[in-house]
Motif scaffolding. Structure first.
Motif, PDB file in Angstrom:
ATOM      1  N   ASN A  51     -10.494  -0.661 -11.574  1.00  0.00           N
ATOM      2  CA  ASN A  51      -9.864  -1.962 -11.828  1.00  0.00           C
ATOM      3  C   ASN A  51      -8.341  -1.845 -11.913  1.00  0.00           C
ATOM      4  N   GLY A  52      -7.786  -1.015 -11.040  1.00  0.00           N
ATOM      5  CA  GLY A  52      -6.336  -0.870 -10.994  1.00  0.00           C
ATOM      6  C   GLY A  52      -5.754   0.045 -12.045  1.00  0.00           C
ATOM      7  N   GLN A  53      -6.571   0.643 -12.909  1.00  0.00           N
ATOM      8  CA  GLN A  53      -6.089   1.558 -13.933  1.00  0.00           C
ATOM      9  C   GLN A  53      -6.338   2.993 -13.472  1.00  0.00           C
ATOM     10  N   LEU A  54      -5.287   3.813 -13.450  1.00  0.00           N
ATOM     11  CA  LEU A  54      -5.409   5.190 -13.008  1.00  0.00           C
ATOM     12  C   LEU A  54      -5.640   6.103 -14.208  1.00  0.00           C
ATOM     13  N   GLU A  68      -7.582   7.248  -1.750  1.00  0.00           N
ATOM     14  CA  GLU A  68      -8.211   5.965  -1.473  1.00  0.00           C
ATOM     15  C   GLU A  68      -7.485   5.269  -0.324  1.00  0.00           C
ATOM     16  N   GLY A  69      -8.235   4.692   0.598  1.00  0.00           N
ATOM     17  CA  GLY A  69      -7.619   4.045   1.747  1.00  0.00           C
ATOM     18  C   GLY A  69      -6.783   2.841   1.359  1.00  0.00           C
ATOM     19  N   MET A  81       0.084  -3.243  -5.178  1.00  0.00           N
ATOM     20  CA  MET A  81       0.818  -2.361  -6.080  1.00  0.00           C
ATOM     21  C   MET A  81       0.002  -1.123  -6.406  1.00  0.00           C
ATOM     22  N   ASN A  82      -1.300  -1.300  -6.615  1.00  0.00           N
ATOM     23  CA  ASN A  82      -2.169  -0.162  -6.871  1.00  0.00           C
ATOM     24  C   ASN A  82      -2.190   0.772  -5.671  1.00  0.00           C
ATOM     25  N   ASP A  83      -2.185   0.203  -4.470  1.00  0.00           N
ATOM     26  CA  ASP A  83      -2.109   1.018  -3.251  1.00  0.00           C
ATOM     27  C   ASP A  83      -0.856   1.887  -3.247  1.00  0.00           C
ATOM     28  N   THR A  84       0.287   1.261  -3.518  1.00  0.00           N
ATOM     29  CA  THR A  84       1.539   2.006  -3.427  1.00  0.00           C
ATOM     30  C   THR A  84       1.684   3.014  -4.561  1.00  0.00           C
ATOM     31  N   GLN A  85       1.052   2.763  -5.705  1.00  0.00           N
ATOM     32  CA  GLN A  85       1.053   3.752  -6.783  1.00  0.00           C
ATOM     33  C   GLN A  85       0.319   5.025  -6.351  1.00  0.00           C
ATOM     34  N   ASP A  97       7.735   0.634   7.234  1.00  0.00           N
ATOM     35  CA  ASP A  97       8.092  -0.081   6.009  1.00  0.00           C
ATOM     36  C   ASP A  97       7.239   0.381   4.828  1.00  0.00           C
ATOM     37  N   LEU A  98       5.959   0.605   5.063  1.00  0.00           N
ATOM     38  CA  LEU A  98       5.067   1.039   3.993  1.00  0.00           C
ATOM     39  C   LEU A  98       5.450   2.433   3.500  1.00  0.00           C
TER      40      LEU A  98
END
Length: 473
Positions: free
Chosen positions: A12-15, A93-94, A104-108, A134-135
């Motif tokens: 759920n977005g928490q690492l 994770e893809g 934001m979770n992706d970029t973290q 850009d990514l």
């Protein structure tokens, strides 16, 4: 490790760092070579990582539209070519999972992979395009921000050599590549294709600056870069069973390309290194994991809505400082106070100001309302005023010193009454004209040279009073 284990769980977005995986790291006393891979989901990242581990199975390879890998998974194996080293493989994770929808979770996760790795594999599809650039740029900026707000011992890298050793090597992998490797009618290598894609344009207008910024940052962040292309492995209907297929069932070019990729990673991937040349072993890598995950979870990183603004503040403040430092350097090299004319000083200022603005434009980031550029212009205007003031003072000091040196003996002679005699006034005038000519010939008086008029007028009146009523001349 007989199989991979989740290193950083993403729920759920928490690492959250997995204690079991951290325990394995803490037991590795050898230096580690860390290879991490990042890319869009369902693009074959896990297949490449399994090949690096020397296995057909291990990291989860999905065959449906649903992403399999969650968080960051780790597989520690003996390094096949570096004795007494452990190869740590990180499968992430893809990116762009439609079921998650959290950029934001992706970029973290992207940034964590960059920070933890010594070789960073960026896995994209078909070609190098602006979206992929850009990514990658945004992830490198987030990595810098994350490193900066983390422990100073881990993040504070000032020396250029330390920064280079800290940054991972970039390996850009292009899957299902279909373009012809040509440029201007000439065949090019994969590495030349990568360099061409990251080459900056000439010019200073905003569109060129926006084009150049991500390329400049990527080039600076990744001093060592390599590119590999991969053909489609096999017929699309067989891709669902890729991990079970033998090499003779795969496209021969694809098999060769994978072998070359693995060989390069084994031979050229460096040991993970910290600032000061400290080689990372398992416990140090464990410390890095905990440090960066803690920094993310602490909320110190800006949310997605504010992160671009935060990065712009950091980048643009630094860009202003660089521009002002360049201006100061240029003026110190070009300007010798006092200048002969005010226009000469203004011309030197404008030339240095123009170069300073170029430096700012090259290093600025999304200065949309040009607030930082306006701040720079205000600072440069203040610098111009200060130089003009210094120029006046330097010229005044120079002229006063010259007048004292040249006319000082004449004043003393007048006081002694040397010229208070018949014909003295004529001699005084003649001597004054000689000294005036000498004063005029002296270089470097600057814009205040006319001060001599006041001083010379005083000398003339003083001399005249010496002769008043004394002679007929």
């Amino acid at each position: 490790m007989p199989e991979p284990l989740c290193l950083i769980e993403n729920t759920n977005g928490q690492l959250v760092a997995n204690p079991k995986a951290l325990k394995i790291l803490s037991a590795i006393s050898q230096p580690v070579v860390v290879v991490a891979i990042v890319g869009l989901y369902r693009t074959g990242k896990s297949y490449l990582m399994n090949k690096l581990a020397g296995k057909k199975k291990g990291f989860s390879i999905g065959s449906t539209v649903q992403s399999h890998t969650k968080g960051i998974w780790m597989w520690c194996v003996p390094h096949p070519e570096k004795s007494n080293h452990t190869l740590v493989l990180l499968d992430t994770e893809g990116l762009g999972d439609v079921e998650k929808g959290d950029k934001m979770n992706d970029t973290q996760i992207f940034a964590l992979a960059i920070l933890l790795s010594s070789t960073f594999v960026y896995n994209t599809m078909n070609k190098i395009d602006q979206r992929a650039i850009d990514l990658l740029h945004y992830a490198t900026e987030l990595s810098n921000l994350l490193r900066t707000i983390s422990s100073p011992d881990l993040g504070g890298i000032e020396d250029a050599a330390d920064f280079v050793s800290f940054c991972p090597d970039l390996v850009w992998t292009l899957r299902d590549f279909y373009l012809a490797l040509e440029a201007d009618g000439q065949l090019i290598t994969t590495d030349e294709y990568l360099e061409n894609s990251l080459r900056q344009k000439q010019g200073t207008d905003p569109s060129v600056q926006n084009f150049n910024l991500p390329r400049h940052c990527i080039q600076k962040f990744f001093p060592t870069k390599k590119c590999f292309i991969f053909d489609l492995p096999t017929h699309r209907k067989k891709l669902a069973h890729l991990e079970t297929l033998r090499n003779n069932e795969l496209d021969p070019d694809f098999v060769q390309q994978v072998a070359e990729f693995c060989s390069y990673i084994f031979k050229h991937s460096k040991t993970k290194t910290l600032s000061g040349g400290i080689k990372v072993n398992g416990p140090r890598l464990e410390s890095l994991v905990l440090t960066y995950v803690s920094a993310i979870n602490s909320g110190d990183l800006p949310c997605m809505e504010n992160s671009v603004l935060a990065l712009a503040q950091i980048k643009n403040s630094a860009a202003v400082q660089k521009a002002m430092a360049h201006y100061d350097q240029q003026m110190s090299q070009k300007v010798q106070l006092p200048t002969e004319t005010l226009q000469e000083l203004l011309d030197l200022h404008r030339a240095s100001e123009k170069e300073a603005i170029k430096v700012f434009m090259k290093n600025s980031f999304k200065d949309v309302d040009q607030s930082f550029q306006k701040k720079l212009e205000t600072l440069l205007e203040a610098k111009q005023d200060d130089f003009c003031k210094q120029n006046l003072e330097a010229s005044s000091d120079r002229c006063s010193a010259l007048l004292r040196d040249i006319f000082g003996p004449l004043e003393k002679a007048v006081k002694r009454g040397v010229y208070s005699k018949p014909g003295g006034h004529h001699l005084f005038i003649k001597k004054t004209e000689e000294l005036k000519a000498m004063y005029y010939r002296e270089p470097g008086k600057g814009i205040q040279w006319h001060l001599r008029r006041q001083r010379l007028q005083r000398l003339k009146h003083r001399g005249w009073r010496q002769f008043k009523g004394g002679t007929n001349e």
